[in-house]
Each structure stands twice: as C-alpha cells, then as structure tokens.
Design an enzyme around this catalytic site. Structure first.
Site, PDB file in Angstrom:
ATOM      1  N   ASP A 105      49.714 -57.191 -48.060  1.00 38.50           N
ATOM      2  CA  ASP A 105      50.362 -56.430 -49.122  1.00 38.50           C
ATOM      3  C   ASP A 105      51.391 -55.442 -48.602  1.00 38.50           C
ATOM      4  OD1 ASP A 105      48.458 -54.817 -47.955  1.00 38.50           O
ATOM      5  OD2 ASP A 105      47.335 -54.445 -49.799  1.00 38.50           O
ATOM      6  N   ASP A 145      42.150 -45.809 -44.181  1.00 38.76           N
ATOM      7  CA  ASP A 145      41.041 -46.606 -44.710  1.00 38.76           C
ATOM      8  C   ASP A 145      39.914 -46.876 -43.717  1.00 38.76           C
ATOM      9  OD1 ASP A 145      42.339 -46.781 -47.161  1.00 38.76           O
ATOM     10  OD2 ASP A 145      43.298 -48.669 -46.666  1.00 38.76           O
TER      11      ASP A 145
END
Length: 850
Positions: free
Chosen positions: A67, A477
C-alpha cells in the site's frame, strides 16, 4: 614531466590518501561515489500486502503490491522477493503506493502498476507504470485523477486487468467517481468508458473529519471471461465490480461498449474480488464495508455464468449471526483443479483470521483451524517464523489465540497455477506461504514466512551507538529492533512497554547503557501502558515509568525524547497540541513541564558531551537549556526557516555545542538549506553549498579526519540525493544514484559510528536502507605535485584537475604510486590508466582486467 608508477605498500602508509570518489564532471557539480545499497534485514514484510498476482503462463513468476512500499517480484514461486521501485524519487514519492497490479499471461515480460498514495486532500498523483522487462524498468503514463494505494478499499481488486485474448487492451477501475477506463495500446494512453453506468456510490463516513473514510472506493475490480472470444480478438464478456450497496456487479457482452447490472446479484454488501473459474463460474467474496480493517458480516457467492444462477456458498453465512462477525476477503481458485477453491476472512481479528478450503466448488468447506471445546482449538498447520522471529511480537498468547497468529486483513489469497500444493496470503505484516497444501486434511501443513526480501516498514528513528548493536531502529506499527547482525532478522525486543510505533529513540552518550524511547499507545486497550520506555542494559531490557505528562490523549502520543549525556535527565516532547514539553529525573515516574516558552510539539535533542545541555526547535525558533532541561532560553539566532519547517536537527557526538539543522518541509520564506551552530544554538550559519536538506546524521570520521562524517538527504548543486561530507560540510559527495532513491525517505538517517562510509536511511515503506562504498578502494599515494616539498591537499586537488583534463601536466617531476590494479603481475603505466578509468566511473571494480 615524467610520471613514475611505483608501489611501496605499508612503508609509506603514513602518506596515503583514500581516493574514494568518482570525480565531478566539467560543470564541477558535487562529486559522486559509487555505493552499494541493501536493506538492513527485518524480513517478514513488516507492512500490509493487499495484492498477490501470479503470472498464469510463466512458472514461478509472481508479483505482490504494497500500500505504500512499492511492488515486488519473485521468480522462484515466492520464496524470495525483489523490490521493483527503489528508483522512486523524493519528488515522486506518491508512486510508491500501488493500488493495483497486472501481469500479462500472453507476454510475461509485461507488467502494469496503478500508482498513487492518496485520493484525499494530501494526495495529488495518479499514474500507470508500464514495463516490458518484468519491472526492471518502467514508463509512466500520468492519469487525470488521483489513485489511492494507501486509502480504504485498497484490499479490493484487482482494478487493472489485461484482456487475455488481446493483450494490447486493458481496463482499469478508478476511485472518486472517475469510473471505468480503457487502453488499447498496452497502457500508454487511456480513455474513460463513457457507457459504464455506475462509478460507485458507497462512502463509509461522509462526515469523517480526518479526511479518510469520506471517499469513494469506486470501481474496484475487472474480470474477463476468456472463453467468450478467441486469441487475437477482444474478449467480449467482461465483469466489473463497484463499491455500491445496491447494484455492484456489471457485465458487458460486447467488449465494453454496453453494460448491464448482472441480474439476481446479492445486495447490501461490497464485492471484494471477482474470480473467474475455468468452468465459467464467477466467485465473489463480500464484506459489508470497504475494509481492510473492518467489516462485521459477509458472504461468498458464486455465479454460474451459463445459467445466471447465483448461489451463496459462504463457509459461515451472514445468516449465522452468532458466528459470522466478519467479512470475507481473499478467494483463490486452483487452475489445475477448479473445484478446489479457498476463502479467507478479511476482518476477523480475534481470536484469529480464518481460511477455508473446498474441494467441491464451495458446497462444503474445511477450516484451517477449529475450536475443540473453548478455549482449545485444533490447527491443521504449524507456523514457521524462523526467518522472521519477531513475528510473535515477543508474546505467548493463551488459547484460543496463538502466537503468532495467521493474521487479519487477508485480502489476497492465491494458489500457484503450476503447483496446487502451494498457496500464499497477504496480511498486515507481510505474506505467509505454504508449499504442502496437499497435507490440509492430514493437519500437517507448514505455513512459513513468505516475505523474504520484502522490507516494507516505515522507519521513524535510527541510532548507531558507539558500542553494542550497530543500529537501533524505531519503526511504525512493529516497534523496532536492536540490529546486532545487519544481515538477518531479529526477535522482537520492545515488548514492555509495547509502544506500537517507536517515534524516537536516544541514549546517554557518556553512559551508553542508558536508553530511552517514546511512541504510541491506545489507552482504551492498554490502560496501564505509558508512552515512554527506559533501559539500563543498552536496550536489551526495558521498563516504563509510573506516569506520563498530564493531559496525554487516549491514543497516540509519539513525539521526540532525549536523554542527557550521562543519563540523569530526560526531556520528552509529545506530538500533542495541548501537552507541554516535560522533563524527568526519575525515569518517568514524574514529569514536570519545562519553562522558557518551548512550544508544544517541538523537537528535542541533547548535547552529546555536556549533561547539562538540551536543545529544542520548532518553526524557526531554537531553544537551549543549561540546567538539564528544567528551563530553556530562546536563541537569538535569526533567519532560520519558520512555517512548515520539520526541523530535523542533531548534536554532534564528541563536540560540545555542535549542532546541525536540516529544516526540511516547505516554508513561506523560501528558506531551506543546511544550518550549523558551534555555540550550542545561540547562533547558526547557513551553508552556501546546500540548497535543501531534510535529514542529517553523523558517522565515523574518514581516515585522516577528526570531524565525523556528515550525511544528509537534500539538494546540493541543484541535484537531489543523499550526500556525505568528510570535511565538516566544506565539500559533499553524492552517494546514491537514479536506481536508489527510496521515495519519501525523510524521517531519519545516521552514519555508523564504527564503520566509515556506512549510512543507514529510514524510508517510509522501503525499510531501512544501508549504503556502503562499492568495491575495495586501493591506497593511492599522491606525491609532491607542485614542488612545495610537502604532500598535502593542494597535491590532491592538482591530481583531480589532471584527471579531469583541466591541466595536462604537473609543475614538477612527481610520483603517482599505485598497486597492480589489473592483476597482470606487473606495476606499469597500464595500472595508472586503469586507476584513472576507475575514478572516472568507466571501471567500477578493482582489481580489473579486460
């Protein structure tokens, strides 16, 4: 004048100069040095893989899209992967988001990518990248609309599709009401399909103030029915899925000239994919939102295209409200045995994601795991994370969870068209891969990390300490790592506190056992976790303080944190508008706001020598503290960039008060450049030879130099790149090339404290890049070329001018001393010729031979 070519080795090592540059062109732009680039190994992907696409005619050729981190190619069936988009430049950063991918079955050399990161206010780009060499090189066609590779709905697809009968024809779905587009010239030009009736009306939250869920996913997939035409003729029957809760699947029977909604289709949900079986069956998994994070129900349907009959074949149907709490994502068909299909949940986060396998076209299903009396479960697989041991996140889960999990956001699930026993699926942390799916019913499958070579992490902070690990990273993350071996993945170490994304890491320069870090926490799920961590073991073990600055929000935090030189004080600046910069002298048990007017969300650093000194910067205003961060004084330094300046600044190790500021960003004054202070920020000088800089870092000094090597990302002599200076910024050497630009790599960089020339670059989706001078540079001894009876920098400059052709000879008889550079057993004039060619870049490796 006579030139003697001799080699004396270590007898004259004291006079040696390491000529590690390729000389500048006649325009005298900054010099360039060849560098070898690779990733610091994290493995496992480290980011979301929404799309995996096998080529249907070339064995073992498979692609994956990310992405925000480009696209990858594998030529060994997914065992290893190669990044195809390191060439994406800082200015072209939006191309790193890949919203769709297509590989040509008729000509496997052809590859297409639909690129662009955002369709909201901070996005501006849409393009189709075309390759005729499997992604080694690309041509770019700009689109008249934005593409959203990192927007909601990126899990749907594929939006790009190549006509299997006439591969010059492609169709492409677009977002934001832009509809369906067609190309008849291999993607070079595109025309909107005016007859297509529905651009997609679904919008998840039209009132989203974050400008994220208030956008249209649009036309989300295109599927051809190959059997409706013959080779060389355009395929007649085409199916297209759109994000619409009413009519969402359309069909054309005349090559895309006219369209109709497919009769009898399901409504109330969004079609994630449309997969056509060789038997003429269209399989469609549905989710009740666009995804990829959410969805509370879903179904799997199939359409018998010959009869028009729709059948719900969900492993757990939406009517089973007690058990169907998720939507469906990935779906795979085995081309060798079309009755074998697989389906995956998209939004099952707890206790795990689901995958099912059917051997009868979806009439019956076998789950990859099942409950055996709560909380026990039976798995038909084992997970092998030996190549990415961090993927258990340092946790031991209790049933019914496992550690690691299969994962969530499983939008892409594919069976190898040449190997029915191999399947792969993408998750939010990379790809999992199985090579023995034939053992499904035996319960002995092995699922292993399938992302070897993928490095998709977003890097937030990099530190190279003088002792211990070569590198410590803060990542988005997945927290970050202590990199004791740069060539292999490591276990996850930032377990407690788990800060999700470590925005900043620092250590005490004179007490390198003491480390600090800050990051993000969601207090709703982790009410007892604070946003700062401390270590007295060089990062091997961590603890958190008992408090955090007053007023911290429920989610987020981030910001910057700095430890003073001896580890007795810490300053923390959260990235929160309403929380002040604070200091602590008790490892975060108490926090006290600093005085002196330092603005909230400033960036903070410590002096690397004097433990009493801290620094802060925001929007053109610099502050310094001389009492361990308790109070700050605003600097009188004038002319620094203001609005839009991101202010990446650092203090130099071993030099008190020595600070470099790379302002980055855009500002109303048009000021950028690179700024230097030697008096602790009281005044700054702008370097005249740097136009722009976004990041700055320091590493081991060059041989013969006392000042650390400086590394920047920026613009020098009007050329964008990564640069190194060995002489405190007086001159710069460009160390990257057109093939290695790494997109928006402006978060952080640092040199290695123990290896001269090595630099680590933090990217936004391409992982941690490590660069080192290419090849082995021989010792070259320059003699007294100007007759002043000394061997100094003037002689070095004369030699450069000679090699450039600016002068034809030297003022005096001299020695140019080199080794046997072409390995012919003698040291002669040919060696000097080889060396000149090496410096000019026509020879790239020594020893050299024709």
């Amino acid at each position: 004048m006579r030139k003697k070519l001799l080699y004396f080795g270590s007898l004259i090592a004291a006079l040696s100069l390491m000529l590690s540059i390729v000389l500048p062109t006649a325009s005298m732009a900054a010099a360039a040095q060849p560098y070898k680039w690779q990733n610091v190994k994290i493995e496992g992907g480290g980011g979301y893989i929404p799309g995996i696409v096998f080529n249907q005619t070339e064995k073992n050729l498979v692609y994956a899209r990310t992405d925000m981190g480009g696209a990858y190619r594998s030529t060994d069936g997914g065992n290893t992967w190669t990044q195809l988009m390191n060439w994406v430049s800082y200015e072209d950063w939006e191309l790193a988001g890949v919203d769709s991918l297509a590989t040509d079955a008729a000509d496997p050399n052809r590859l297409y990518l639909q690129c662009g990161l955002y369709t909201n206010s901070w996005g501006s780009r849409g393009a189709v990248l075309r390759s005729t060499d499997k992604g080694n090189t690309f041509q770019i066609t700009e689109l008249p609309f934005k593409v959203g590779g990192n927007m909601p709905g990126r899990n749907m697809g594929e939006r790009l599709a190549i006509d299997p009968n006439k591969n010059s024809i492609l169709f492409m779905g677009a977002r934001e009401g832009q509809g369906l587009w067609k190309s008849s010239d291999y993607g070079a030009t595109w025309t909107k399909v005016a007859s297509f009736p529905n651009p997609g009306t679904y919008i998840q939250d039209p009132n989203d103030t974050n400008d994220y869920l208030n956008h249209y996913p649009g036309v989300v997939w295109v599927t051809f029915d190959k059997k409706s035409s013959t080779a060389g003729n355009a395929t007649k029957t085409i199916y297209v899925g759109v994000a619409d809760l009413k009519e969402s699947i359309y069909r054309s029977n005349d090559g895309g000239n006219t369209w109709e909604a497919v009769p009898g289709q399901p409504t109330g949900m969004l079609p994630q994919h449309g997969k056509m079986s060789p038997k003429g069956i269209l399989y469609v998994p549905y989710n009740n939102t666009q995804g990829p994070y959410d969805g509370s129900t879903g179904d799997v349907w199939k359409l018998e295209t010959a009869t028009g009959v729709w059948t719900r074949i969900s492993p757990i149907p939406s009517t089973d409200t007690a058990n169907c709490y998720f939507g469906y994502g990935g779906l795979a068909i085995d081309p060798q045995n079309p009755d074998i299909i697989m389906a995956a949940s998209l939004s099952s986060w707890w206790p795990d994601g689901y995958i099912w396998r059917s051997k009868d076209g979806g009439n019956t299903w076998s789950p990859i795991w099942s409950m055996a009396g709560y909380p026990n479960r039976v798995n038909k697989y084992t997970l092998d994370i030996s190549q990415a041991p961090w993927m258990d996140f340092g946790q031991l889960k209790s049933m019914p969870e496992t550690s690691p999990k299969l994962g969530a956001m499983m939008a892409s699930l594919e069976i190898d068209p040449f190997n029915s026993s191999r399947f792969m699926f993408g998750t939010g942390a990379g790809i999992w891969k199985c090579d023995n799916a034939d053992k499904w019913d035996d319960g002995t499958m092995v699922i292993k990390v399938g992302s070897i070579g993928m490095e998709e992490t977003s890097v937030l902070s990099l530190v190279s300490p003088p002792t211990g690990p070569n590198l410590v990273s803060g990542l988005g993350d997945i927290a970050g790592f202590l990199h004791t071996d740069l060539t292999k993945a490591h276990p996850w170490i930032f377990v407690q506190p788990n800060l999700t994304s470590n925005h900043c890491i620092d250590y005490a320069e004179n007490n390198p056992q003491f480390w600090v870090r800050c990051g993000d926490v969601d207090k709703q799920w982790n009410p007892n976790t604070n946003r700062t961590g401390f270590s007295y073991s060089a990062g091997e073990n961590w603890f958190q303080g008992n408090s955090e600055p007053n007023g911290m929000p429920m989610t987020g935090g981030g910001g910057t944190i700095a430890a003073n030189a001896d580890g007795t004080a810490v300053v923390y600046a959260p990235a929160v508008d309403y929380v002040p910069v604070c200091y602590s002298t008790d490892n975060g048990n108490t926090w006290t706001p600093v005085t002196g007017g330092v603005p909230n969300k400033a960036k903070v650093r410590s002096d690397r020598v004097n433990p009493n000194k801290f620094y802060a910067y925001k929007d053109g205003e610099f502050y310094y503290s001389t009492d361990k961060g308790k109070s700050f004084t605003k600097s009188a330094a004038a002319g620094l960039p203001k609005k839009g300046s991101t202010g990446n600044f650092k203090a130099v190790f071993g030099r008190e008060g020595d600070i470099w500021l790379a302002p980055g960003g855009d500002n109303t004054e048009g000021i950028n450049g690179l700024w230097h202070s030697t008096d602790g920020g009281k005044s700054f000088t702008k370097l005249s030879n740097v136009q722009k800089s976004e990041t700055v870092g320091f590493g081991m000094a060059a041989p013969g130099q006392s000042y650390p090597a400086i590394y920047i990302q920026g613009v020098v002599d009007n050329v964008r790149g990564f640069y190194r200076s060995d002489d405190a910024g007086a001159t710069w050497v460009k160390i990257n090339d057109a093939a290695n630009q790494f997109g928006n790599a402006n978060a952080d960089l640092t040199g290695d404290r123990r290896v001269y020339g090595r630099v680590y670059i933090g990217t936004n989706g391409f992982g941690i890049k490590m660069g080192e001078p290419a090849g082995t540079i021989p010792e070259i001894i320059v003699g007294d070329l100007n007759g002043d009876k000394s061997v100094d920098a003037t002689d070095y400059a004369l030699m450069k001018m000679y090699l450039l052709g600016a002068i034809n000879d030297f003022p005096v008889e001299n020695d140019i001393i080199a080794g046997d550079l072409n390995s012919d057993g003698v040291i002669d004039a040919l060696d000097f010729s080889v060396f000149k060619r090496f410096l000019l870049g026509t020879v790239t490796k020594l020893p050299y031979s024709d």
